[in-house]
Design a protein around this motif. Structure first.
Motif, PDB file in Angstrom:
ATOM      1  N   LEU A 225       0.750  -1.099   0.423  1.00 45.83           N
ATOM      2  CA  LEU A 225       0.006  -0.396   0.491  1.00 45.83           C
ATOM      3  C   LEU A 225       0.311   1.496  -0.033  1.00 45.83           C
ATOM      4  O   LEU A 225       0.690   1.999  -0.961  1.00 45.83           O
ATOM      5  CB  LEU A 225      -0.472  -0.310   1.266  1.00 45.83           C
ATOM      6  N   GLY A 226       2.350   1.000   0.263  1.00 45.95           N
ATOM      7  CA  GLY A 226       2.692   2.320   0.225  1.00 45.95           C
ATOM      8  C   GLY A 226       3.227   2.931  -0.622  1.00 45.95           C
ATOM      9  O   GLY A 226       3.701   4.276  -1.638  1.00 45.95           O
ATOM     10  N   ARG A 227       2.701   2.171  -2.094  1.00 47.17           N
ATOM     11  CA  ARG A 227       3.098   2.409  -3.566  1.00 47.17           C
ATOM     12  C   ARG A 227       2.079   3.353  -3.906  1.00 47.17           C
ATOM     13  O   ARG A 227       1.132   3.433  -3.630  1.00 47.17           O
ATOM     14  CB  ARG A 227       2.915   0.877  -4.361  1.00 47.17           C
ATOM     15  N   LYS A 228       2.538   4.832  -4.312  1.00 46.66           N
ATOM     16  CA  LYS A 228       1.673   5.813  -4.987  1.00 46.66           C
ATOM     17  C   LYS A 228       1.713   5.922  -6.226  1.00 46.66           C
ATOM     18  O   LYS A 228       2.729   5.589  -6.649  1.00 46.66           O
ATOM     19  CB  LYS A 228       2.033   6.638  -4.179  1.00 46.66           C
ATOM     20  N   GLU A 229       0.703   6.327  -6.630  1.00 46.13           N
ATOM     21  CA  GLU A 229       1.053   6.869  -8.488  1.00 46.13           C
ATOM     22  C   GLU A 229       0.662   8.213  -8.187  1.00 46.13           C
ATOM     23  O   GLU A 229      -0.047   8.974  -7.489  1.00 46.13           O
ATOM     24  CB  GLU A 229      -0.654   6.055  -8.953  1.00 46.13           C
ATOM     25  N   LEU A 230       1.689   8.892  -9.768  1.00 46.16           N
ATOM     26  CA  LEU A 230       1.038  10.301  -9.722  1.00 46.16           C
ATOM     27  C   LEU A 230       0.489   9.939 -11.169  1.00 46.16           C
ATOM     28  O   LEU A 230       1.453   9.645 -12.142  1.00 46.16           O
ATOM     29  CB  LEU A 230       2.471  11.190 -10.355  1.00 46.16           C
ATOM     30  N   ILE A 231      -0.024  10.637 -11.577  1.00 43.95           N
ATOM     31  CA  ILE A 231      -1.081  10.791 -12.013  1.00 43.95           C
ATOM     32  C   ILE A 231      -1.379  12.040 -13.201  1.00 43.95           C
ATOM     33  O   ILE A 231      -1.448  12.900 -12.769  1.00 43.95           O
ATOM     34  CB  ILE A 231      -2.474  10.863 -11.787  1.00 43.95           C
ATOM     35  N   VAL A 232      -0.707  12.096 -14.265  1.00 44.92           N
ATOM     36  CA  VAL A 232      -0.365  13.446 -15.011  1.00 44.92           C
ATOM     37  C   VAL A 232      -0.862  13.740 -16.193  1.00 44.92           C
ATOM     38  O   VAL A 232      -1.405  12.449 -16.759  1.00 44.92           O
ATOM     39  CB  VAL A 232       0.883  13.161 -15.483  1.00 44.92           C
ATOM     40  N   GLN A 233      -2.396  14.355 -16.001  1.00 45.77           N
ATOM     41  CA  GLN A 233      -3.059  14.655 -17.290  1.00 45.77           C
ATOM     42  C   GLN A 233      -2.927  15.382 -18.162  1.00 45.77           C
ATOM     43  O   GLN A 233      -2.195  16.343 -17.894  1.00 45.77           O
ATOM     44  CB  GLN A 233      -4.611  15.645 -15.976  1.00 45.77           C
ATOM     45  N   LEU A 234      -2.648  15.040 -19.726  1.00 43.86           N
ATOM     46  CA  LEU A 234      -2.459  15.116 -20.312  1.00 43.86           C
ATOM     47  C   LEU A 234      -3.237  16.443 -21.529  1.00 43.86           C
ATOM     48  O   LEU A 234      -4.310  16.705 -21.081  1.00 43.86           O
ATOM     49  CB  LEU A 234      -1.894  14.478 -21.085  1.00 43.86           C
ATOM     50  N   GLU A 235      -2.693  17.247 -21.539  1.00 38.17           N
ATOM     51  CA  GLU A 235      -3.187  18.572 -22.912  1.00 38.17           C
ATOM     52  C   GLU A 235      -3.723  17.903 -24.040  1.00 38.17           C
ATOM     53  O   GLU A 235      -4.797  17.693 -24.118  1.00 38.17           O
ATOM     54  CB  GLU A 235      -2.353  20.139 -22.725  1.00 38.17           C
ATOM     55  N   ARG A 236      -3.235  16.885 -24.851  1.00 35.40           N
ATOM     56  CA  ARG A 236      -2.922  16.366 -25.999  1.00 35.40           C
ATOM     57  C   ARG A 236      -3.169  15.116 -25.607  1.00 35.40           C
ATOM     58  O   ARG A 236      -1.889  14.124 -24.494  1.00 35.40           O
ATOM     59  CB  ARG A 236      -2.592  16.665 -26.994  1.00 35.40           C
ATOM     60  N   PHE A 286       0.979  19.010 -20.161  1.00 35.20           N
ATOM     61  CA  PHE A 286       0.205  18.279 -19.072  1.00 35.20           C
ATOM     62  C   PHE A 286      -0.800  19.438 -18.247  1.00 35.20           C
ATOM     63  O   PHE A 286      -0.345  20.400 -18.546  1.00 35.20           O
ATOM     64  CB  PHE A 286       0.643  17.239 -18.361  1.00 35.20           C
ATOM     65  N   THR A 287      -1.877  19.268 -17.587  1.00 38.98           N
ATOM     66  CA  THR A 287      -3.115  19.856 -17.277  1.00 38.98           C
ATOM     67  C   THR A 287      -3.107  19.968 -16.078  1.00 38.98           C
ATOM     68  O   THR A 287      -3.303  20.916 -15.326  1.00 38.98           O
ATOM     69  CB  THR A 287      -4.290  20.411 -18.035  1.00 38.98           C
ATOM     70  N   ASP A 288      -2.154  18.642 -15.891  1.00 41.54           N
ATOM     71  CA  ASP A 288      -3.105  18.143 -14.202  1.00 41.54           C
ATOM     72  C   ASP A 288      -2.337  17.917 -13.529  1.00 41.54           C
ATOM     73  O   ASP A 288      -1.716  16.594 -14.810  1.00 41.54           O
ATOM     74  CB  ASP A 288      -4.124  17.824 -13.354  1.00 41.54           C
ATOM     75  N   LEU A 289      -2.160  17.559 -11.931  1.00 42.48           N
ATOM     76  CA  LEU A 289      -1.077  16.331 -11.416  1.00 42.48           C
ATOM     77  C   LEU A 289      -1.499  16.016 -10.514  1.00 42.48           C
ATOM     78  O   LEU A 289      -2.222  17.323  -9.415  1.00 42.48           O
ATOM     79  CB  LEU A 289       0.114  17.008 -11.234  1.00 42.48           C
TER      80      LEU A 289
END
Ligand SMILES: Nc1ncnc2c1ncn2[C@@H]1O[C@H](COP(=O)(O)OP(=O)(O)OP(=O)(O)O)[C@@H](O)[C@H]1O
Ligand SMILES: [Mg+2]
Lengths: 308, 253
Positions: A225-236, A286-289
């Protein structure tokens, strides 16, 4: 060390054809707190009730301290204590009388000192002369715990000990379980609350549709559970993962709108920065993190859904 | 055998009855007294003596038996059905207790209660009529074994029943009529031929006749036949009850 409880190939099909357990194998060590986690109807109570002699198994074997529950049931049962899921009680008997009865059933000599300690530990001493019907639900549950401990079992089964119980009582139940473990009692409990399993258990077993899907040390499970995910929202959206990111632990979502970077909080060492630099160099806008942590809930849902 | 476990169940069951003394003792004794008042005193003058035994005395053993059989079945069936119904039976089923200890506890307690009641009915009868007791030891033994046998029957019914209705069914539809027709109030010889033969299939006939023989020194049937029926019933029901517990019949899914 031989396990306190050893279950092999345990199966149960009820009279109406319901398959409640399907070839379950499980070993529980002495002094362990083991949490059995699963949705409604998973087979948790069936498993406990078979071990305690309340339900007839359809197949498989169970040993308690090396005693087979079918052949050597007398010796096996002496070690067991059970707090069933439903609140039941001899309504007109007093709290004290109920405890004396429970201990006597196990053929043990009276021990008022032990019973007094139990009642004091469970904050029931003042109620010892009260008939069980006049107690609140939470108190009744504690009486049932005291009854299960009256004959000093070495293995205690708690079937949903904190269902419908307020926060204070839940905490005090946890404290009690830990104290029992410190005294060398093995505790096997079922619960729907993941937080409870996490807070209490040395190991967690996840069961669904009668199959034990996973048994793992709580610490190992938490490490996952210590694992995390970084989600990068792309413009295109991207059609494929860019070459520049290939050697990093990165994935592209199915729709191509986001990149998912997986990392371990403890071993990050500046790799996130490197990931972001590479994004920049490759001209990816990218538009959001956002970051997301996998919870026990996620693992649970994945396992349960995956098994269906 | 773990006697402490058996004694625990026994004491608990006795204590349960002691909590409701009125229901447990008074009403069976009262209803038996009513029979004595009606048949033993009020009508005794108009009823003929049977084989030289005044009618009032003649019905004493039968009435004691009627009370003991009906109460044994009712006590024992209720005693085991109640924990099944409330769910508290889990404690007994998960404890290291065998079939014989469970029976010693539940059946022993039920039989004790009905033996006490039988004794009270006998005492009550002494207020209304004079009766001899030719073989007191035989009478006592007969009473005890009959109470145990019908408590075993009650236990079996209590395990078999799936509802309160079924629980009432056998005692009131089978045990009560068989006992009533079993010669409590009349001598077998008053029955016309087909009925007299049919009566011989009624086990209560043997129980009541055997008990009556202990009082008056003679009965309608050979005492050995009566004893054989009682012993056979007792052994058969014991085997059935033990099988139910060991196999988990209607006790364990
Ligand atoms: N006596 C019974 N007869 C028939 N089916 C039963 C019986 N007891 C349980 N079942 C079925 O067996 C399955 C497992 O039930 P069990 O009580 O073991 O689940 P559980 O994990 O304890 O659920 P919960 O979290 O709701 O307590 C369910 O499908 C249930 O309907
Ligand atoms: Mg359950």
């Amino acid at each position: 060390m031989t396990p306190v409880l050893s279950i092999q190939g345990l199966s149960k099909t009820y009279g109406d054809g319901t398959v409640a357990l399907d070839a379950v194998d499980l070993a529980v060590e002495r002094g362990e707190i083991f949490a059995l986690l699963g949705p409604n109807g998973a087979g948790k109570s069936t498993l406990i009730n078979i071990v305690c002699g309340l339900v007839r198994p359809s197949g498989g074997t169970v040993e308690v301290q090396g005693h087979d529950i079918a052949r050597d049931w007398r010796r096996a049962r002496r070690h067991l204590g059970l707090v069933p899921q439903e609140l039941v009680g001899e309504a007109f008997e007093t709290v004290w009388g109920s405890l004396v009865y429970s201990r006597g059933l196990y053929g043990k000599a009276p021990d008022p000192g032990h019973l007094e300690r139990l009642l004091r530990d469970l904050a029931l001493w003042d109620k010892r002369r009260t008939p069980v019907f006049a107690l609140s639900g939470g108190m009744k549950r504690r009486v049932m715990i005291a009854k299960a401990l009256a004959h000093q079992p070495t293995v205690l089964f708690l079937d949903e000990p904190t269902a419908g119980v307020d926060v204070a009582l839940r905490r005090s139940t946890w404290t009690l379980v830990e104290r029992l473990r410190d005294q060398g009692v093995t505790v096997i409990l079922t619960t729907h609350y993941l937080a409870e399993a996490e807070a209490l258990a040395d190991r967690i077993g996840i069961i669904d549709h009668g199959r034990l899907l996973l048994v793992e040390r709580t610490a190992d499970l938490m490490a996952k559970l210590g694992r995390k995910e970084l989600i990068v929202q792309l413009e295109r959206p991207l059609a494929a993962l860019p070459e520049a990111l290939a050697e990093l632990p990165v994935g592209l979502t199915d729709d191509g709108h986001a990149l998912v970077y997986r990392y371990d909080v403890a071993h990050e060492h500046g790799l996130i920065a490197e990931f972001l630099r590479r994004l920049d160099r490759a001209g990816i806008v990218f538009t959001d993190l956002k970051t997301r942590q996998r919870s026990l809930e996620d693992i649970f849902v994945e396992l349960v859904e995956g098994a269906r | 055998m773990n006697w402490r476990s058996a004694a625990t169940i026994y004491r608990f069951e006795i204590a349960r009855a002691a909590r409701t003394p009125l229901q447990s003792v008074l009403s069976p004794v009262l209803s038996a007294s009513l029979y004595f008042i009606v048949f033993g005193s009020a009508m005794a003058g108009r009823l003929e003596a049977i084989d030289g035994v005044p009618y009032g005395a003649f019905i004493v053993p039968g009435l004691v038996m009627l009370t003991v059989l009906v109460e044994s079945v009712a006590n024992a069936s209720f005693g085991i059905y109640l924990p099944r119904f409330t769910g508290t039976i889990y404690e007994v089923l998960s404890a290291p207790i065998g079939a014989l200890e469970i029976l010693a506890g539940y059946v022993g307690a039920a039989a004790t209660k009905s033996i006490v009641l039988g004794g009270l009915v006998l005492l009550t009868a002494a207020f209304f009529v004079d009766y001899p007791v030719a073989h007191p030891l035989w009478a006592a033994l007969w009473l005890v074994v009959s109470a145990l046998t019908f408590s075993l029957l009650g236990f079996v019914i209590g395990v078999w029943s799936k509802s309160w209705e079924q629980l009432q069914l056998v005692p009131y539809l089978v045990v009560m009529p068989l006992t009533f027709l079993g010669g409590t109030f009349y001598d077998l010889d008053v029955l016309r031929p087909p009925w007299r033969d049919a009566a011989l299939f009624n086990p209560a006939v043997y129980l009541i006749d055997g008990f009556r023989t202990a009082f008056f020194g003679r009965g309608d049937l050979p005492p050995a036949a009566c004893a054989a029926v009682l012993a056979g019933l007792c052994a058969g029901l014991l085997a059935l009850a033990v099988w139910m517990i060991r196999s988990g019949y209607r006790l364990k899914p």
